[in-house]
Design a protein around this motif. Sequence first.
Motif, short mmCIF file in Angstrom:
data_model
loop_
_atom_site.label_atom_id
_atom_site.label_comp_id
_atom_site.label_asym_id
_atom_site.label_seq_id
_atom_site.Cartn_x
_atom_site.Cartn_y
_atom_site.Cartn_z
N LYS A 257 0.68 -1.39 -0.16
CA LYS A 257 -0.10 -0.11 0.20
C LYS A 257 0.97 1.54 -0.06
CE LYS A 257 -2.36 1.84 3.62
NZ LYS A 257 -2.79 2.39 4.83
N GLU A 258 1.91 1.42 1.16
CA GLU A 258 2.80 2.40 0.81
C GLU A 258 3.28 2.68 -0.32
OE1 GLU A 258 4.73 0.04 2.44
OE2 GLU A 258 2.35 -0.29 3.39
N ASN A 259 3.96 1.93 -1.32
CA ASN A 259 4.27 1.83 -2.58
C ASN A 259 3.66 2.22 -3.41
OD1 ASN A 259 4.92 -1.81 -2.59
ND2 ASN A 259 5.97 0.15 -1.77
N TRP B 253 2.43 6.20 -2.18
CA TRP B 253 3.42 7.01 -3.09
C TRP B 253 3.42 6.98 -4.75
CZ3 TRP B 253 7.57 8.03 -6.18
CH2 TRP B 253 8.22 8.67 -6.23
N LEU B 254 2.80 6.42 -4.91
CA LEU B 254 2.84 6.44 -6.84
C LEU B 254 1.86 7.78 -7.43
CD1 LEU B 254 3.90 2.77 -7.70
CD2 LEU B 254 5.70 5.05 -8.18
N MET B 255 0.96 6.97 -6.34
CA MET B 255 -0.94 8.16 -6.74
C MET B 255 -0.43 9.08 -6.39
SD MET B 255 -3.53 5.57 -5.64
CE MET B 255 -3.85 3.56 -6.74
N LEU C 262 0.04 0.32 -11.96
CA LEU C 262 0.38 -0.70 -11.04
C LEU C 262 0.31 -2.15 -11.79
CD1 LEU C 262 -1.55 1.67 -8.10
CD2 LEU C 262 1.04 1.75 -8.64
N GLY C 263 1.77 -2.98 -10.75
CA GLY C 263 2.00 -4.23 -11.58
C GLY C 263 1.47 -4.76 -9.89
N ASN C 264 1.99 -6.14 -9.79
CA ASN C 264 2.13 -6.87 -8.43
C ASN C 264 1.02 -6.94 -7.41
OD1 ASN C 264 3.76 -7.91 -10.35
ND2 ASN C 264 5.42 -8.08 -8.98
N VAL C 265 0.26 -6.24 -8.14
CA VAL C 265 -1.00 -6.20 -6.95
C VAL C 265 -1.51 -7.44 -6.11
CG1 VAL C 265 -3.37 -4.90 -6.66
CG2 VAL C 265 -1.39 -3.87 -8.10
N ALA C 266 -1.40 -7.83 -5.18
CA ALA C 266 -2.01 -8.92 -4.55
C ALA C 266 -3.10 -8.86 -4.96
CB ALA C 266 -1.57 -9.25 -3.18
N PRO C 267 -3.73 -10.51 -5.23
CA PRO C 267 -5.79 -10.29 -5.51
C PRO C 267 -5.97 -9.75 -4.50
CG PRO C 267 -4.01 -12.16 -6.89
CD PRO C 267 -3.22 -11.04 -5.55
N GLU C 268 -6.03 -9.93 -3.51
CA GLU C 268 -7.15 -9.49 -2.30
C GLU C 268 -6.86 -8.05 -1.86
OE1 GLU C 268 -4.50 -11.88 -2.27
OE2 GLU C 268 -2.98 -11.64 -0.04
N ASP C 269 -6.16 -7.32 -2.77
CA ASP C 269 -5.68 -6.23 -2.68
C ASP C 269 -6.51 -4.74 -4.09
OD1 ASP C 269 -4.48 -6.26 -0.26
OD2 ASP C 269 -1.99 -5.91 -1.18
N SER C 270 -6.81 -6.09 -4.12
CA SER C 270 -7.80 -5.31 -6.18
C SER C 270 -8.69 -3.62 -5.66
CB SER C 270 -8.77 -6.23 -7.18
OG SER C 270 -8.19 -7.31 -7.00
N ILE C 271 -9.62 -4.68 -4.96
CA ILE C 271 -10.67 -3.28 -4.11
C ILE C 271 -10.28 -2.23 -3.61
CG2 ILE C 271 -12.96 -2.93 -2.84
CD1 ILE C 271 -14.04 -5.69 -3.97
N ALA C 272 -8.83 -2.54 -3.38
CA ALA C 272 -8.37 -1.63 -1.90
C ALA C 272 -7.42 -0.88 -2.92
CB ALA C 272 -7.59 -1.95 -1.09
N GLU D 290 -8.59 0.53 -5.92
CA GLU D 290 -9.52 1.28 -6.83
C GLU D 290 -9.95 2.26 -5.35
OE1 GLU D 290 -9.61 -0.29 -10.18
OE2 GLU D 290 -11.91 1.21 -10.09
N THR D 291 -10.71 1.98 -5.03
CA THR D 291 -10.16 3.20 -3.60
C THR D 291 -9.29 4.25 -3.59
OG1 THR D 291 -9.39 1.36 -1.60
CG2 THR D 291 -11.93 1.66 -1.87
N LEU D 292 -8.22 3.85 -3.46
CA LEU D 292 -7.25 4.45 -3.25
C LEU D 292 -7.12 5.16 -4.61
CD1 LEU D 292 -3.23 2.66 -2.02
CD2 LEU D 292 -4.99 3.95 -1.05
N ARG D 293 -7.18 4.75 -5.77
CA ARG D 293 -7.12 5.84 -6.95
C ARG D 293 -8.04 6.88 -6.89
NH1 ARG D 293 -4.43 3.42 -11.35
NH2 ARG D 293 -4.08 1.51 -11.21
#
Lengths: 252, 252, 252
Positions: C208-210, C213-215, C224-234, C236-239
């Motif tokens: 998440k910190e990465n 920072w990038l956003m 963004l790449g190498n996002v963990a599948p369980e973080d897909s929705i998370a 999206e909410t950051l975006r």
Amino acid sequence: VTLNIDLPARPQKPRSIGRTHLLDKGLGTSAIRDLLDVASDSIDLVKLGWGTSLVTQGLEEKIACYTERGIDVCVGGTLLELVYLKGKVDAFVDWIGVLGLKHVEVSDGVVRIPAEDKSELISRLAKDFVVYSEVGSKDQNVVVTPAKWVAEIKRDFDAGASLVILEGRESGTAGMYRDSGEIRMGLIDEILDADIAQDTLLFEAPHKENQVWLMRHLGPHVNLGNVAPEDSIAVETLRLGLRSDTLLDLHR
Amino acid sequence: VTLNIDLPARPQKPRSIGRTHLLDKGLGTSAIRDLLDVASDSIDLVKLGWGTSLVTQGLEEKIACYTERGIDVCVGGTLLELVYLKGKVDAFVDWIGVLGLKHVEVSDGVVRIPAEDKSELISRLAKDFVVYSEVGSKDQNVVVTPAKWVAEIKRDFDAGASLVILEGRESGTAGMYRDSGEIRMGLIDEILDADIAQDTLLFEAPHKENQVWLMRHLGPHVNLGNVAPEDSIAVETLRLGLRSDTLLDLHR
Amino acid sequence: VTLNIDLPARPQKPRSIGRTHLLDKGLGTSAIRDLLDVASDSIDLVKLGWGTSLVTQGLEEKIACYTERGIDVCVGGTLLELVYLKGKVDAFVDWIGVLGLKHVEVSDGVVRIPAEDKSELISRLAKDFVVYSEVGSKDQNVVVTPAKWVAEIKRDFDAGASLVILEGRESGTAGMYRDSGEIRMGLIDEILDADIAQDTLLFEAPHKENQVWLMRHLGPHVNLGNVAPEDSIAVETLRLGLRSDTLLDLHR
């Protein structure tokens, strides 16, 4: 087939102590049903974290997966903070009503909400919902004195909150935790010394060390929040002394 | 459709080397079936961690999900330690028998069990079950000398253990690990220098760095335990040099 | 039932900016279907990490779970590196063709591949596939100067790559990250100062910190790449400013 060994008493659901609240950050419906088949007795409420509910496809079905199995659902307090910022509280109240939610979380961990506005929000929502208020910042650089925590907790109860949640985030590095992840023990002590009943508080405790520390200091029935869904059963074993971390505390 | 590149040999199941044992801390039945559909060839045994089996709803069905697909199941050693403390070993033996388990873990990582009692437990259980004994404390403040590890391992084999598990916990910070997470390399060396065959040992290695270190030093067929279910396939790729961490060790 | 608050615009799929690529390290088919039911709109492509595709039982069915729902699939670049080392590139090309994959990743993070060979591989594959090239080492002890990154990125585009991925691994401790996990900010700046369009780059950002920072530095639509599948929705909410970390950046 059961193994009868004397386990500590565990309050049955619905319960005011020994509550376990999960943080759902994006589970699918099969994963929810699968979890509840093995662990529904251990789970009291699920929070759909922050604004995840707005980007979850099939949200109504997802909520139904929980409520059909007797698990209460609320959306994250951050979403209500955003809605407050946008001046859309009325639309939000309608929306959670149509979704059939019975609980709502009121926090001010991100958006600056004047004390009187937070109290007014709580009072208004308490007419139609069970209100959980949250105290503590989500910013790990913001450290609030215990006296201010105590004052805010009391103000929230006065306004109509049923339970006050002590902020810990998903990371356990803000609010009631130092940025190192250590619990602010002095803070917890001052809150409990201020005549606030422990069973009206819920402690966000995402990591096992947090959960163990709280159980050791406040007893196995401490109300815990932000538990990861995959740790539901693990938390239940800690409460019953079925894991090494608490076994010798609870069994002789 | 297969891609034929020369991969290192991998023993087929049932195997005495290259075993991968999972730590299940609360999976549901759909998650288990889903995992085994893609990874059953990579998994040898699943441990239902510590006392999770006592708070898992639908335990028999859950066990059946594994055994129907040829995966052995045992319950965590901590549960037997608690049962010993409570004087309920007979009931425990009946219970795992009725559940149809064929393996049992005997440990003393939490409860103080005199050496003769542990040996007696192993001997008794070895009549009806495959016994895995575990050596090492779950308390990261307890550091045991290599000589004592060696003596205990030999004693457990003498008593009838088929395999000895070196403690690492879910965290990799106790037993064969320092509290920093570093492997106690000198300890591993002394154990293997003491005429204990590597294929009779299983190393708890919850993290990738642990798994990689052990494969580098003891070969890709090292027996590994406490692997997280979601890492089943990742561990298999490490054994075959299909991930960067071991690729150049195993392919030229 | 929808809650109408003004959220930032989000490009619709297929999109060249705001892409989210997942790293699948061993999901089963039910888990995939379950994830896509709630989150398919948030996901652009899935990488079957490193050589996991070679040890996944039922690989074709697994791939179909993604492609039927409009999610592109590729295999990890490490596998092609191994195949190159073994002199089996032809067999690999046939194999991904039969599997129906339309994307391929070309990297040299583990195996030493001369620059001309990497360019030739990219050119050849670009005739039949969408080529994503990856730049950066998987070895955290290998630190490459920004000038060399820039040169390699430009060379890969010249050879026919559609997108260049900046290495971060599953751990976020190599390539564009220091071994402490900190982003090499100067490196990112130099790359973007070198007339390389941001929407042709994809940043591996497992934590998440990465992502935050990038956003913050490159905007919410950063790929963004190498996002963990369980973080897909998370993610999206950051975006969309639906989580505290980006809420005040995106909403007033």
